[in-house]
Design a protein around this motif. Structure first.
Motif, PDB file in Angstrom:
ATOM      1  N   THR A 259       0.962   9.327  -5.889  1.00 18.84           N
ATOM      2  CA  THR A 259       1.396  10.684  -5.546  1.00 18.84           C
ATOM      3  C   THR A 259       2.353  11.236  -6.599  1.00 18.84           C
ATOM      4  OG1 THR A 259       1.161  10.158  -3.197  1.00 18.84           O
ATOM      5  CG2 THR A 259       2.473  12.093  -3.762  1.00 18.84           C
ATOM      6  N   THR A 260       3.276  10.400  -7.064  1.00 21.39           N
ATOM      7  CA  THR A 260       4.200  10.830  -8.117  1.00 21.39           C
ATOM      8  C   THR A 260       3.460  11.115  -9.414  1.00 21.39           C
ATOM      9  OG1 THR A 260       5.920   9.464  -7.097  1.00 21.39           O
ATOM     10  CG2 THR A 260       6.290  10.198  -9.367  1.00 21.39           C
ATOM     11  N   ALA A 261       2.487  10.250  -9.764  1.00 22.25           N
ATOM     12  CA  ALA A 261       1.718  10.479 -10.985  1.00 22.25           C
ATOM     13  C   ALA A 261       0.903  11.762 -10.897  1.00 22.25           C
ATOM     14  CB  ALA A 261       0.800   9.285 -11.251  1.00 22.25           C
ATOM     15  N   ALA A 262       0.321  12.032  -9.721  1.00 23.77           N
ATOM     16  CA  ALA A 262      -0.471  13.252  -9.559  1.00 23.77           C
ATOM     17  C   ALA A 262       0.401  14.498  -9.655  1.00 23.77           C
ATOM     18  CB  ALA A 262      -1.202  13.217  -8.220  1.00 23.77           C
ATOM     19  N   SER A 263       1.630  14.421  -9.117  1.00 28.05           N
ATOM     20  CA  SER A 263       2.507  15.593  -9.194  1.00 28.05           C
ATOM     21  C   SER A 263       2.928  15.883 -10.631  1.00 28.05           C
ATOM     22  CB  SER A 263       3.739  15.356  -8.319  1.00 28.05           C
ATOM     23  OG  SER A 263       4.494  14.264  -8.800  1.00 28.05           O
ATOM     24  N   LYS A 264       3.064  14.824 -11.446  1.00 24.29           N
ATOM     25  CA  LYS A 264       3.408  15.048 -12.848  1.00 24.29           C
ATOM     26  C   LYS A 264       2.220  15.557 -13.651  1.00 24.29           C
ATOM     27  CE  LYS A 264       7.209  11.744 -13.131  1.00 24.29           C
ATOM     28  NZ  LYS A 264       7.746  10.547 -13.821  1.00 24.29           N
ATOM     29  N   LEU A 265       1.006  15.098 -13.298  1.00 22.16           N
ATOM     30  CA  LEU A 265      -0.166  15.558 -14.020  1.00 22.16           C
ATOM     31  C   LEU A 265      -0.466  17.025 -13.749  1.00 22.16           C
ATOM     32  CD1 LEU A 265      -2.543  12.473 -13.609  1.00 22.16           C
ATOM     33  CD2 LEU A 265      -1.345  13.204 -15.674  1.00 22.16           C
TER      34      LEU A 265
ATOM     35  N   LEU B 177       0.828  -1.209   0.000  1.00 23.86           N
ATOM     36  CA  LEU B 177       0.000   0.000   0.000  1.00 23.86           C
ATOM     37  C   LEU B 177       0.863   1.260   0.000  1.00 23.86           C
ATOM     38  CD1 LEU B 177      -2.837  -1.007   2.493  1.00 23.86           C
ATOM     39  CD2 LEU B 177      -2.958  -0.880   0.005  1.00 23.86           C
ATOM     40  N   TYR B 178       1.997   1.203   0.695  1.00 18.76           N
ATOM     41  CA  TYR B 178       2.884   2.367   0.721  1.00 18.76           C
ATOM     42  C   TYR B 178       3.406   2.676  -0.673  1.00 18.76           C
ATOM     43  CZ  TYR B 178       7.237   4.958   1.309  1.00 18.76           C
ATOM     44  OH  TYR B 178       8.251   5.864   1.182  1.00 18.76           O
ATOM     45  N   HIS B 179       3.869   1.662  -1.390  1.00 23.93           N
ATOM     46  CA  HIS B 179       4.421   1.896  -2.719  1.00 23.93           C
ATOM     47  C   HIS B 179       3.329   2.305  -3.719  1.00 23.93           C
ATOM     48  CE1 HIS B 179       8.521   0.728  -1.846  1.00 23.93           C
ATOM     49  NE2 HIS B 179       8.099  -0.390  -1.259  1.00 23.93           N
ATOM     50  N   ILE B 180       2.116   1.742  -3.578  1.00 22.51           N
ATOM     51  CA  ILE B 180       1.015   2.154  -4.460  1.00 22.51           C
ATOM     52  C   ILE B 180       0.658   3.613  -4.217  1.00 22.51           C
ATOM     53  CG2 ILE B 180      -1.425   1.796  -4.957  1.00 22.51           C
ATOM     54  CD1 ILE B 180      -0.992  -1.164  -4.469  1.00 22.51           C
ATOM     55  N   SER B 181       0.575   3.999  -2.944  1.00 26.37           N
ATOM     56  CA  SER B 181       0.273   5.395  -2.629  1.00 26.37           C
ATOM     57  C   SER B 181       1.368   6.331  -3.123  1.00 26.37           C
ATOM     58  CB  SER B 181       0.087   5.549  -1.114  1.00 26.37           C
ATOM     59  OG  SER B 181      -0.122   6.884  -0.763  1.00 26.37           O
ATOM     60  N   LYS B 182       2.627   5.912  -2.999  1.00 18.42           N
ATOM     61  CA  LYS B 182       3.720   6.743  -3.477  1.00 18.42           C
ATOM     62  C   LYS B 182       3.686   6.883  -4.997  1.00 18.42           C
ATOM     63  CE  LYS B 182       8.723   7.259  -3.064  1.00 18.42           C
ATOM     64  NZ  LYS B 182       9.988   6.647  -2.527  1.00 18.42           N
ATOM     65  N   ALA B 183       3.302   5.792  -5.703  1.00 18.78           N
ATOM     66  CA  ALA B 183       3.221   5.855  -7.159  1.00 18.78           C
ATOM     67  C   ALA B 183       2.125   6.816  -7.612  1.00 18.78           C
ATOM     68  CB  ALA B 183       2.971   4.455  -7.721  1.00 18.78           C
TER      69      ALA B 183
ATOM     70  N   GLN C 270       2.383  12.318   4.918  1.00 15.48           N
ATOM     71  CA  GLN C 270       2.191  11.002   4.325  1.00 15.48           C
ATOM     72  C   GLN C 270       3.259  10.709   3.278  1.00 15.48           C
ATOM     73  OE1 GLN C 270      -1.615  10.453   2.530  1.00 15.48           O
ATOM     74  NE2 GLN C 270      -1.286   8.284   2.097  1.00 15.48           N
ATOM     75  N   ALA C 271       3.681  11.730   2.525  1.00 13.40           N
ATOM     76  CA  ALA C 271       4.707  11.532   1.509  1.00 13.40           C
ATOM     77  C   ALA C 271       6.053  11.237   2.141  1.00 13.40           C
ATOM     78  CB  ALA C 271       4.799  12.763   0.610  1.00 13.40           C
ATOM     79  N   GLU C 272       6.325  11.819   3.327  1.00  9.90           N
ATOM     80  CA  GLU C 272       7.594  11.595   3.989  1.00  9.90           C
ATOM     81  C   GLU C 272       7.589  10.358   4.861  1.00  9.90           C
ATOM     82  OE1 GLU C 272       8.325  15.123   6.157  1.00  9.90           O
ATOM     83  OE2 GLU C 272       8.644  16.383   4.395  1.00  9.90           O
ATOM     84  N   ALA C 273       6.452   9.674   5.007  1.00  8.16           N
ATOM     85  CA  ALA C 273       6.377   8.497   5.859  1.00  8.16           C
ATOM     86  C   ALA C 273       7.189   7.362   5.265  1.00  8.16           C
ATOM     87  CB  ALA C 273       4.926   8.062   6.045  1.00  8.16           C
ATOM     88  N   GLN C 274       7.721   6.521   6.140  1.00  9.52           N
ATOM     89  CA  GLN C 274       8.530   5.400   5.720  1.00  9.52           C
ATOM     90  C   GLN C 274       7.652   4.166   5.579  1.00  9.52           C
ATOM     91  OE1 GLN C 274      11.649   5.678   4.873  1.00  9.52           O
ATOM     92  NE2 GLN C 274      11.694   7.856   5.405  1.00  9.52           N
ATOM     93  N   PRO C 275       8.051   3.208   4.735  1.00  7.64           N
ATOM     94  CA  PRO C 275       7.270   1.982   4.592  1.00  7.64           C
ATOM     95  C   PRO C 275       7.312   1.167   5.870  1.00  7.64           C
ATOM     96  CG  PRO C 275       9.350   1.816   3.435  1.00  7.64           C
ATOM     97  CD  PRO C 275       9.217   3.236   3.882  1.00  7.64           C
ATOM     98  N   PRO C 276       6.311   0.331   6.116  1.00 11.83           N
ATOM     99  CA  PRO C 276       6.288  -0.477   7.340  1.00 11.83           C
ATOM    100  C   PRO C 276       7.431  -1.470   7.358  1.00 11.83           C
ATOM    101  CG  PRO C 276       4.568  -1.151   5.825  1.00 11.83           C
ATOM    102  CD  PRO C 276       5.141   0.118   5.283  1.00 11.83           C
ATOM    103  N   VAL C 277       7.806  -1.877   8.578  1.00 14.39           N
ATOM    104  CA  VAL C 277       8.924  -2.789   8.766  1.00 14.39           C
ATOM    105  C   VAL C 277       8.484  -4.204   8.427  1.00 14.39           C
ATOM    106  CG1 VAL C 277      10.566  -3.703  10.431  1.00 14.39           C
ATOM    107  CG2 VAL C 277       9.895  -1.299  10.521  1.00 14.39           C
ATOM    108  N   ASP C 278       9.233  -4.873   7.572  1.00 13.37           N
ATOM    109  CA  ASP C 278       8.935  -6.250   7.187  1.00 13.37           C
ATOM    110  C   ASP C 278       9.691  -7.183   8.120  1.00 13.37           C
ATOM    111  OD1 ASP C 278       9.141  -8.852   5.777  1.00 13.37           O
ATOM    112  OD2 ASP C 278       7.986  -7.757   4.261  1.00 13.37           O
ATOM    113  N   PRO C 279       9.014  -8.122   8.819  1.00 10.34           N
ATOM    114  CA  PRO C 279       9.717  -8.990   9.774  1.00 10.34           C
ATOM    115  C   PRO C 279      10.686  -9.949   9.128  1.00 10.34           C
ATOM    116  CG  PRO C 279       7.450  -9.692   9.495  1.00 10.34           C
ATOM    117  CD  PRO C 279       7.578  -8.385   8.760  1.00 10.34           C
ATOM    118  N   ILE C 280      10.624 -10.139   7.796  1.00  7.07           N
ATOM    119  CA  ILE C 280      11.544 -11.053   7.130  1.00  7.07           C
ATOM    120  C   ILE C 280      12.637 -10.287   6.403  1.00  7.07           C
ATOM    121  CG2 ILE C 280      11.749 -12.773   5.296  1.00  7.07           C
ATOM    122  CD1 ILE C 280       9.090 -13.846   6.051  1.00  7.07           C
ATOM    123  N   ILE C 281      12.247  -9.226   5.642  1.00 12.78           N
ATOM    124  CA  ILE C 281      13.230  -8.475   4.866  1.00 12.78           C
ATOM    125  C   ILE C 281      14.049  -7.558   5.756  1.00 12.78           C
ATOM    126  CG2 ILE C 281      13.512  -6.802   3.009  1.00 12.78           C
ATOM    127  CD1 ILE C 281      11.021  -7.904   1.730  1.00 12.78           C
ATOM    128  N   ASP C 282      13.370  -6.764   6.613  1.00 14.34           N
ATOM    129  CA  ASP C 282      14.059  -5.763   7.428  1.00 14.34           C
ATOM    130  C   ASP C 282      14.574  -6.318   8.747  1.00 14.34           C
ATOM    131  OD1 ASP C 282      13.460  -3.922   5.480  1.00 14.34           O
ATOM    132  OD2 ASP C 282      11.547  -3.384   6.382  1.00 14.34           O
TER     133      ASP C 282
END
Length: 259
Positions: free
Chosen positions: A161-167, A153-159, A238-250
Motif C-alpha cells: 500500500t505504501t509503495a502504491a501510494s508513492k508510485l 500478511l498485514y505488514h506485506i499488505s501495508k508495504a 484495511q489501511a487503518e486495520a491493526q495487525p492480529p494479536v500474537d499470543p506470544i509477543i502481545d
C-alpha cells in the motif's frame, strides 16, 4: 514424600460445623478450567515465601491456581494421601491427569494436561509452565502459527500500500500560477530516480517469483459489483486495520493479568 496440607473444596465446608452443631451442605467442586486462559497468570507470593518451589511441591502450588481441574486423577490421589504425581498410580487410572514433563529447578516447571485411556495411551490436551513462581498457560501451536502468518500478511499488505501510494505521485506535475509570488510557491517533492529504479526492480523480481493469480470466479446471479466509492472506503478501512494479536509477543508473561 512431604506435601503442603491441602483441603479439597468439596470437603472444606463439610468438616466445619457451625455453632448449632449442624453441618452445612457440601460445596460442589468448581467447574473445569477453560481451554483458553492464555491472557492471565497466577502467583501466590505468600506460598512462595513459606514453601520451597521444587519438583515435590510444585504440583501443590499449581493446584492453588485457576488452571487446576479438581476432577483430575491427581486430585483422587491427593485425597488418598498419595503424591499426585506418582506415575505408577496414574498408570492404573483413566481420565484427565497432569504430568510434570520438564523441570529446571527452581525457575521452570512444565506441566502437561492429558487424557489417559490406558497405560500406554494418552492424548495431550494443554500445557502449563511455572516460570519463577508465576503460572501461565502456553498458547497452542495453531494459534501461534495463525497469529504469525496474519501479522506477516498485514505488514506485506501495508508495504505494498505504501509503495502504491508513492508510485501514484510519479509523473504528477503541479500547475503553477504565474500570478502568484515566488515566496508563496509550494515546494515540490524531489523525485529520486535511483530509488524509483530500485523499487521497480524489487517489484519486478517479486512478480517473477510469485505464481500467476487464478482467474476470479464468476459473480453469482443477482450480485451487484461494488462501486468505486465502496472500494475506496474498504481500502481505507484495511489501511487503518491493526495487525492480529500474537499470543506470544502481545500476550506474553509481562502483559497478562495477574491473580
Amino acid at each position: 514424600m512431604a506435601t503442603t496440607p491441602m483441603v479439597p473444596p468439596n470437603q472444606a465446608a463439610a468438616g466445619n460445623p457451625n455453632f448449632d452443631g449442624v453441618a452445612p451442605p457440601p460445596m460442589a467442586a468448581p467447574p473445569p478450567p477453560g481451554t483458553d486462559m492464555t491472557r492471565i497468570c497466577f502467583r501466590d507470593q505468600l506460598w512462595l515465601n513459606t514453601y520451597p518451589l521444587d519438583r515435590n511441591l510444585v504440583f501443590d502450588y499449581f493446584a492453588l491456581s485457576q488452571f487446576y481441574d479438581y476432577t483430575c486423577n491427581n486430585e483422587q490421589l491427593r485425597l488418598r494421601s498419595i503424591h499426585p504425581l506418582d506415575h505408577s498410580q496414574l498408570l492404573k487410572m483413566t481420565g484427565v491427569e497432569y504430568m510434570l514433563s520438564e523441570v529446571t529447578e527452581p525457575h521452570l516447571f512444565v506441566i502437561r494436561k492429558q487424557k489417559r485411556d490406558g497405560p500406554e495411551k494418552v492424548t495431550p490436551m494443554l500445557t502449563y509452565y511455572v516460570l519463577d513462581g508465576s503460572i501461565y498457560q502456553a498458547p497452542q501451536l495453531c494459534n501461534v502459527f495463525a497469529a504469525r502468518v496474519g501479522r506477516a500478511l498485514y505488514h506485506i499488505s501495508k508495504a505494498f500500500t505504501t509503495a502504491a501510494s508513492k508510485l501514484e505521485k510519479i509523473g504528477f506535475v503541479d500547475v503553477e500560477n504565474d500570478n502568484t509570488a515566488p515566496e508563496s510557491k509550494v515546494t515540490k517533492e524531489t523525485i529520486d530516480f535511483k530509488e524509483l529504479k530500485r523499487l521497480d526492480h524489487i517489484l519486478a523480481s517479486l512478480q517473477r517469483k510469485l505464481p500467476h493469480a487464478p482467474p476470479p470466479p464468476p459473480f453469482p446471479e443477482g450480485y451487484t459489483p461494488p462501486t468505486a466509492e465502496g472500494e475506496k472506503s474498504s481500502e481505507n478501512q484495511q489501511a487503518e486495520a491493526q495487525p492480529p494479536v500474537d499470543p506470544i509477543i502481545d500476550q506474553g508473561p509481562s502483559k497478562r493479568r495477574k491473580f
